[in-house]
Write a protein that holds these residues in place. Structure first.
Motif, PDB file in Angstrom:
ATOM      1  N   PHE A 117       0.643  -1.068  -0.004  1.00 61.17           N
ATOM      2  CA  PHE A 117       0.071   0.074  -0.024  1.00 61.17           C
ATOM      3  C   PHE A 117       0.860   1.331   0.052  1.00 61.17           C
ATOM      4  N   TYR A 118       2.211   1.010   0.624  1.00 57.75           N
ATOM      5  CA  TYR A 118       2.683   2.426   0.986  1.00 57.75           C
ATOM      6  C   TYR A 118       3.865   2.810   0.082  1.00 57.75           C
ATOM      7  N   ASP A 119       3.309   3.154  -1.387  1.00 55.16           N
ATOM      8  CA  ASP A 119       4.178   3.956  -2.082  1.00 55.16           C
ATOM      9  C   ASP A 119       3.842   5.340  -1.841  1.00 55.16           C
TER      10      ASP A 119
ATOM     11  N   LEU B 114      -2.290   9.092   1.024  1.00 54.19           N
ATOM     12  CA  LEU B 114      -3.579   8.486   1.402  1.00 54.19           C
ATOM     13  C   LEU B 114      -3.667   8.120   2.732  1.00 54.19           C
ATOM     14  N   PHE B 115      -2.660   7.116   3.236  1.00 56.91           N
ATOM     15  CA  PHE B 115      -2.782   6.794   4.782  1.00 56.91           C
ATOM     16  C   PHE B 115      -2.937   7.884   5.579  1.00 56.91           C
ATOM     17  N   GLU B 116      -2.055   9.059   5.494  1.00 56.34           N
ATOM     18  CA  GLU B 116      -2.126  10.230   6.339  1.00 56.34           C
ATOM     19  C   GLU B 116      -3.570  10.727   6.191  1.00 56.34           C
TER      20      GLU B 116
ATOM     21  N   GLU C 204     -14.155   8.844  10.732  1.00 55.21           N
ATOM     22  CA  GLU C 204     -14.517   7.704  11.250  1.00 55.21           C
ATOM     23  C   GLU C 204     -13.250   7.050  11.771  1.00 55.21           C
ATOM     24  N   TYR C 205     -12.099   7.285  11.377  1.00 59.21           N
ATOM     25  CA  TYR C 205     -10.708   6.524  11.702  1.00 59.21           C
ATOM     26  C   TYR C 205     -10.395   7.095  13.238  1.00 59.21           C
ATOM     27  N   TYR C 206     -10.948   6.561  14.131  1.00 59.63           N
ATOM     28  CA  TYR C 206     -10.646   6.873  15.388  1.00 59.63           C
ATOM     29  C   TYR C 206      -9.476   6.497  15.973  1.00 59.63           C
TER      30      TYR C 206
ATOM     31  N   LEU D 228       3.612   1.488  17.014  1.00 58.86           N
ATOM     32  CA  LEU D 228       2.454   2.350  17.118  1.00 58.86           C
ATOM     33  C   LEU D 228       1.278   2.282  16.335  1.00 58.86           C
ATOM     34  N   GLY D 229       0.115   2.734  16.411  1.00 58.45           N
ATOM     35  CA  GLY D 229      -0.734   2.963  15.169  1.00 58.45           C
ATOM     36  C   GLY D 229      -1.490   1.727  14.926  1.00 58.45           C
ATOM     37  N   SER D 230      -1.408   0.725  15.876  1.00 58.31           N
ATOM     38  CA  SER D 230      -2.075  -0.527  15.451  1.00 58.31           C
ATOM     39  C   SER D 230      -1.367  -1.321  14.327  1.00 58.31           C
ATOM     40  N   ASN D 231      -0.140  -1.035  13.798  1.00 59.87           N
ATOM     41  CA  ASN D 231       0.619  -1.598  13.038  1.00 59.87           C
ATOM     42  C   ASN D 231       0.510  -3.355  13.348  1.00 59.87           C
ATOM     43  N   ILE D 232       0.712  -3.556  14.624  1.00 60.47           N
ATOM     44  CA  ILE D 232       0.582  -4.888  15.036  1.00 60.47           C
ATOM     45  C   ILE D 232      -0.568  -5.756  14.142  1.00 60.47           C
ATOM     46  N   GLY D 233      -1.572  -4.764  14.019  1.00 64.16           N
ATOM     47  CA  GLY D 233      -2.904  -5.537  13.559  1.00 64.16           C
ATOM     48  C   GLY D 233      -2.895  -6.101  12.094  1.00 64.16           C
ATOM     49  N   ASN D 234      -1.805  -5.849  11.446  1.00 62.37           N
ATOM     50  CA  ASN D 234      -1.680  -6.637   9.998  1.00 62.37           C
ATOM     51  C   ASN D 234      -0.830  -7.978  10.165  1.00 62.37           C
ATOM     52  N   PHE D 235      -0.626  -8.483  11.407  1.00 66.44           N
ATOM     53  CA  PHE D 235      -0.121  -9.798  11.626  1.00 66.44           C
ATOM     54  C   PHE D 235      -1.261 -10.435  12.093  1.00 66.44           C
TER      55      PHE D 235
ATOM     56  N   ALA E  14     -14.819   2.724  10.161  1.00 68.53           N
ATOM     57  CA  ALA E  14     -13.279   3.251  10.182  1.00 68.53           C
ATOM     58  C   ALA E  14     -12.542   2.877   9.011  1.00 68.53           C
ATOM     59  N   TYR E  15     -13.062   1.621   8.348  1.00 66.05           N
ATOM     60  CA  TYR E  15     -12.332   0.986   7.195  1.00 66.05           C
ATOM     61  C   TYR E  15     -13.209   1.286   5.998  1.00 66.05           C
ATOM     62  N   ASP E  16     -14.347   2.052   5.983  1.00 65.47           N
ATOM     63  CA  ASP E  16     -14.952   2.197   4.852  1.00 65.47           C
ATOM     64  C   ASP E  16     -15.537   3.579   4.849  1.00 65.47           C
TER      65      ASP E  16
ATOM     66  N   ALA F 102     -10.019   4.666  -1.952  1.00 65.37           N
ATOM     67  CA  ALA F 102      -8.912   5.231  -2.771  1.00 65.37           C
ATOM     68  C   ALA F 102      -7.548   4.488  -2.463  1.00 65.37           C
ATOM     69  N   PHE F 103      -7.507   4.496  -1.035  1.00 70.44           N
ATOM     70  CA  PHE F 103      -5.914   3.843  -0.579  1.00 70.44           C
ATOM     71  C   PHE F 103      -6.016   2.446  -1.025  1.00 70.44           C
ATOM     72  N   ASN F 104      -7.129   1.501  -0.936  1.00 71.04           N
ATOM     73  CA  ASN F 104      -7.110   0.168  -1.366  1.00 71.04           C
ATOM     74  C   ASN F 104      -7.018   0.293  -2.940  1.00 71.04           C
TER      75      ASN F 104
ATOM     76  N   THR G  80      -6.957  -7.866   0.225  1.00 75.48           N
ATOM     77  CA  THR G  80      -5.741  -6.895   0.418  1.00 75.48           C
ATOM     78  C   THR G  80      -5.246  -6.700   1.669  1.00 75.48           C
ATOM     79  N   GLU G  81      -5.910  -6.624   3.042  1.00 73.16           N
ATOM     80  CA  GLU G  81      -5.770  -6.453   4.290  1.00 73.16           C
ATOM     81  C   GLU G  81      -6.212  -6.969   5.055  1.00 73.16           C
ATOM     82  N   ASN G  82      -5.542  -7.582   6.264  1.00 72.09           N
ATOM     83  CA  ASN G  82      -6.517  -8.162   7.561  1.00 72.09           C
ATOM     84  C   ASN G  82      -5.902  -6.920   8.570  1.00 72.09           C
ATOM     85  N   SER G  83      -6.960  -6.415   9.515  1.00 74.63           N
ATOM     86  CA  SER G  83      -6.508  -5.520  10.621  1.00 74.63           C
ATOM     87  C   SER G  83      -6.988  -6.058  11.850  1.00 74.63           C
ATOM     88  N   TYR G  84      -6.245  -6.853  12.653  1.00 75.25           N
ATOM     89  CA  TYR G  84      -6.660  -7.587  13.837  1.00 75.25           C
ATOM     90  C   TYR G  84      -6.716  -6.744  15.030  1.00 75.25           C
TER      91      TYR G  84
HETATM   92  C1  AVJ Z   1      -1.449   0.908   9.301  1.00 72.51           C
HETATM   93  C2  AVJ Z   1      -2.240  -1.141   9.409  1.00 72.51           C
HETATM   94  C3  AVJ Z   1      -2.563   0.274  11.208  1.00 72.51           C
HETATM   95  O1  AVJ Z   1      -5.146  -1.433   9.835  1.00 72.51           O
HETATM   96  O2  AVJ Z   1      -5.599   0.338  10.621  1.00 72.51           O
HETATM   97  C4  AVJ Z   1      -6.264   2.047   7.720  1.00 72.51           C
HETATM   98  C5  AVJ Z   1      -3.969   0.643   7.779  1.00 72.51           C
HETATM   99  N1  AVJ Z   1      -5.839   0.348   6.153  1.00 72.51           N
HETATM  100  N2  AVJ Z   1      -7.286   1.956   6.911  1.00 72.51           N
HETATM  101  C6  AVJ Z   1      -5.164  -0.323   9.922  1.00 72.51           C
HETATM  102  C7  AVJ Z   1      -5.403   0.871   7.161  1.00 72.51           C
HETATM  103  C8  AVJ Z   1      -6.956   0.814   6.026  1.00 72.51           C
HETATM  104  C9  AVJ Z   1      -3.640   0.645   9.290  1.00 72.51           C
HETATM  105  N3  AVJ Z   1      -2.429   0.202   9.931  1.00 72.51           N
END
Ligand code: AVJ
Length: 338
Positions: free
Chosen positions: A43-45, A51-53, A60-62, A167-174, A212-214, A222-224, A288-292
């Protein structure tokens, strides 16, 4: 020593092989699989990072606001855990806006070396330039690398106690298992004086998570879709990103948000650089993504499996997000406490 021989900024590039070749191999494997998928790390070009910023600012993205609130309230307390000079290492640092709160609390009383590790080199350079200007005494060693290469660098930053930020729930992608394995690898680089701060998003109402994710403005969509645009640019693909719909659903059993791109019609896409033509049925998905998301018990289980001690945690006022302070545990035992 003169300031010339002690530069305040260094950039280390640790991209293992040819990043384009890696992307090509992963895309080929993911789009020829029985269930199509692409890795969220692509995602991160530059555009994706931008877009992530923008996502982080969405109503919605709390997540970002909750973590910022926690850091605003507790940065001084966290800083007080480090009596002397410190190295702050951040995994997936991005624009490092939240990190400023910690640097602000640390810098008045000690020397701080900041080691951001991120896969997007332009973002690293921009955030480092910004921090150097804001914090004149700060020293920065920026590492352009994936987590695993970054870990190697972690071992070499060992002259001072370290505060490792994830930080930032980056752990959620695992997955939870992967998170435990990764944390154990970090733990194996830690001394009893080191601490790790991990930002974890909590399980909550489906409606809150799915919004938060839609988001209404379509920034996450757009990010997706930008993943398809990236394939077009870098691998000479002919995806029509508008022919794919964004979908984010909460899988409550697994406790994760799942993101997909859904083909709106039967279509064929050619990716020139890998000589691949991929057919899509109408409604076919690319995962494309899991966010645990976590309960406190799940966080503790992962920390324990990693051999880490959950020393304490802080939560935002609305109870949506946790910041956990982890340590090897040896330090306390060695001093005979508890
Ligand atoms: C960067 C992985 C923490 O999962 O919340 C945000 C990425 N994907 N919206 C997340 C993301 C869709 C984000 N992380």
């Amino acid at each position: 020593m003169s300031s010339d021989s002690m530069p305040r900024f260094r950039l280390v590039e640790l991209t293992g092989g040819d990043p384009f070749a890696e992307f090509a191999i992963d895309v080929a494997a993911g789009l020829t699989a029985e269930s199509k998928h692409l890795s969220c790390r692509y995602f991160y070009d530059r555009e994706g990072s931008r877009l992530f910023e923008a996502i982080c600012e969405l109503p919605e993205y709390y997540l970002t606001r909750a973590e910022t609130e926690i850091l605003e309230r507790h940065a001084r307390e966290i800083a007080s855990l480090f009596p002397g000079d410190v190295t702050v290492i951040e995994l997936g640092s991005g624009n490092a806006v939240k990190t400023r709160l910690l640097l602000d609390a640390l810098l008045p009383r000690r020397r701080v070396r900041y080691v951001p590790i991120d896969i997007c080199r332009p973002v690293l350079e921009e955030s480092a330039a910004d921090l150097l200007q804001r914090f004149p005494p700060l020293e920065i060693v920026a590492v352009a690398a994936e987590y695993y290469e970054g870990l190697r660098h972690l071992r070499s930053e060992s002259d001072r106690p370290r505060l490792i930020l994830w930080l930032g729930s980056n752990i959620g992608n695992f997955t939870r298992e992967e998170a435990a394995v990764f944390l154990r690898r970090i733990r194996n680089t830690m001394t009893p004086a080191d601490r790790m701060l991990v930002g974890v998003d909590l399980r909550k109402d489906r409606a809150v998570l799915e919004a938060a994710y839609d988001d209404a403005a379509g920034v996450t969509a757009a990010f997706n879709r930008n993943l398809l645009a990236r394939i077009n640019h870098e691998l000479n693909g002919n995806f029509d990103p508008r022919a794919f719909r964004h979908r984010a659903i909460y899988n409550q059993d697994l406790g994760r948000i799942e993101m997909y791109l859904v083909s709106t019609r039967v279509q064929s896409v050619t990716i020139g650089r890998i000589g691949l033509t991929v057919r899509f049925a109408a409604g076919e998905t690319i995962h494309t993504e899991n966010s645990y998301k976590y309960t406190l018990a799940e966080i503790n289980a992962v920390a324990t499996a990693a051999g880490l001690q959950d020393q304490c945690f802080w939560q935002d006022a609305a109870g949506q997000f946790n910041l956990h302070l982890l340590a090897t545990g040896e330090g306390r035992a060695a001093r005979g406490e508890e």
